[in-house]
Design an enzyme around this catalytic site. Structure first.
Site, short mmCIF file in Angstrom:
data_model
loop_
_atom_site.label_atom_id
_atom_site.label_comp_id
_atom_site.label_asym_id
_atom_site.label_seq_id
_atom_site.Cartn_x
_atom_site.Cartn_y
_atom_site.Cartn_z
CG ASP A 132 -2.01 0.92 1.25
OD1 ASP A 132 -2.02 1.81 0.38
OD2 ASP A 132 -2.90 0.79 2.11
N GLY A 142 -5.37 3.58 -7.78
CA GLY A 142 -5.62 3.84 -9.20
C GLY A 142 -4.81 4.99 -9.78
CG ASP A 143 -2.54 7.83 -7.34
OD1 ASP A 143 -3.76 8.07 -7.36
OD2 ASP A 143 -1.77 8.19 -6.42
CG ASP A 187 -9.48 3.23 1.33
OD1 ASP A 187 -8.68 3.04 0.39
OD2 ASP A 187 -9.14 3.20 2.52
C1 GLA Z 1 -5.49 2.31 2.84
C2 GLA Z 1 -6.02 1.17 1.98
C3 GLA Z 1 -7.03 0.37 2.78
C4 GLA Z 1 -6.39 -0.16 4.05
C5 GLA Z 1 -5.79 0.98 4.86
C6 GLA Z 1 -4.97 0.47 6.03
O1 GLA Z 1 -6.48 3.25 3.12
O2 GLA Z 1 -6.60 1.65 0.81
O3 GLA Z 1 -7.55 -0.70 2.00
O4 GLA Z 1 -5.40 -1.09 3.71
O5 GLA Z 1 -4.94 1.80 4.04
O6 GLA Z 1 -4.34 1.50 6.73
#
Ligand code: GLA
Length: 400
Positions: free
Chosen positions: A152, A201-202, A222
């Site tokens: 992430d 999606g960047d 999200d």
């Molecule tokens: C981002 C991701 C989420 C989750 C949180 C965890 O917002 O997009 O899916 O993994 O981080 O901190």
């Protein structure tokens, strides 16, 4: 003349044979050949997830029938991370006393374990990320028995991967390089680990996600358990189908089925849309509160068969006229999946809406099976009449 012609034909045949023999066979896709299915802790537990929750989720995936329906990965999202020791080795925090034992437990239930990290120094929730320790972390995951990594972006683009203001190209190159780095680290471990890119999606990630080794990549920000958000995400996938396929999938985020106050129709539309999109199906609900209704939605074999169809062709949108959209995808056995969504809040009488069978790759007179009703409708034509409740949908499997 005739012999010259014969030589031409034979020579062509021989050289194409030679070509066929020297051309390396395309390796069969073994990792994420169909969209990964499982469960992830974030949507329900967020920062509170513990070792006990993961074990319980694994148990419930077995007892609820989810594992047997295809849900395989049990994924720990953010907030498992502790501190690095003097050698840089990362330790899990107090909520996860023994990762190796946890992985062994999940495996003993016939399931696989997923974990989470960031290419930046900190994860989105402010825990330790993998920056500068990529190989060390990949080796650690492999030594624990991890089978899936969600990587992430989080703090990466805010500091480490921050180019001079306005130099977007450089910034994007740094981001891609960070994803390649972890891909290579994972490969070096020798353990098959599904690689899930999360950067919302960047930079049109669908165009390069597979090249940096991604088996799936988030296409949006999200999700949350609200039908407006879910349907917005779903509808935004229009135009992306050509980028996904066996081994590399568009990921419109984890499922919210069973969360919040989603109605039966909303949960079904969400699940149906994700199946049409050949999306990874990562349930995100609290399995200890799984109702028979939610379970029936998550384990509907005919919906799952559409999602997991081996051809791996994501649906395209073939009709859109507020509030209705029709999406269709071809299936490996020659069938076609067609879904009609009513994104509006009101009951819609769809008498005037053509089914668009030809645009879907089918035709008048094909047989239709209503997947949610589990009912054969017989042969239908473009004038097929039906009614959809607000936020409701119809998913048909059409066959010749
Ligand atoms: C981002 C991701 C989420 C989750 C949180 C965890 O917002 O997009 O899916 O993994 O981080 O901190």
């Amino acid at each position: 003349m005739r012999s010259a012609l014969r030589c031409f034909i034979t020579c062509c045949a021989l050289s194409s044979l030679a070509l066929a023999q020297t051309k390396p066979a395309t390796p069969a896709v073994t990792l994420a050949a169909t969209p990964p299915m499982g469960w992830n802790s974030w949507n329900w537990f967020a920062g509170k997830v513990t070792d006990k929750d993961i074990r319980q989720a694994a148990d419930l995936m077995v007892s609820s029938g989810m594992r047997d329906a295809g849900y395989m990965y049990v994924n720990i999202d953010d907030t498992w991370e502790g501190q690095r020791d003097a050698n840089g080795v990362l330790h899990s925090n107090g909520k996860f006393p023994d990762m190796k034992a946890l992985a062994a437990y999940v495996h003993s239930r016939g399931l696989k374990l997923g974990i989470y990290s960031s290419p930046g120094p900190k994860t989105c929730a402010g825990y330790e990320g993998s920056y500068g320790h990529e190989q060390q972390d990949a080796d650690l995951y492999a030594s624990w028995g991890v089978d899936f990594l969600k990587y992430d972006l989080c703090s990466f683009s805010r500091n480490i991967g921050k180019a001079a203001p306005g130099d977007e190209q450089k910034q994007n190159e740094m981001m891609r390089a960070a994803y390649v780095k972890m891909h290579e680290a994972l490969l070096k471990t020798g353990r098959p680990i599904v690689y899930s890119l999360c950067q919302y999606g960047d930079d049109a990630v669908w165009q390069w996600g597979a090249q940096v080794g991604g088996n799936m990549w988030r296409t949006t920000g999200d999700i949350n358990p609200n039908f407006d958000r879910i349907s917005l995400i779903g509808r935004k996938q229009a135009g992306l189908s050509k980028y996904s396929g066996p081994g590399h999938w568009n990921d419109p985020d984890m499922l919210e089925v069973g969360n919040g106050k989603l109605s039966l129709d909303e949960n079904r539309s969400h699940m149906g849309m994700w199946a049409m999109l050949a999306a990874p199906l990562l349930a995100g609900n609290n399995l200890s509160m799984l109702t028979p209704e939610t379970n029936a939605i998550l384990t509907n074999r005919e919906i799952i068969a559409i999602d997991q169809d081996p051809l791996g062709r994501e649906a395209t949108r073939i009709f859109a006229e507020e509030p209705v959209e029709i999406w269709a995808r071809p299936l490996a056995n020659g069938d076609v999946a067609l879904a009609v969504f009513n994104f509006g809040g009101d009951v819609t009488f769809l008498r005037g809406i053509r089914m668009h069978l030809r645009e879907a790759g089918a035709a008048n007179g094909w047989k239709a099976r209503d997947v949610w009703a589990r009912k054969d409708l017989g042969r239908i034509n473009d004038k097929h009449k039906f009614t959809l409740p607000g936020h409701g949908s119809l998913v048909l499997r059409l066959s010749r």
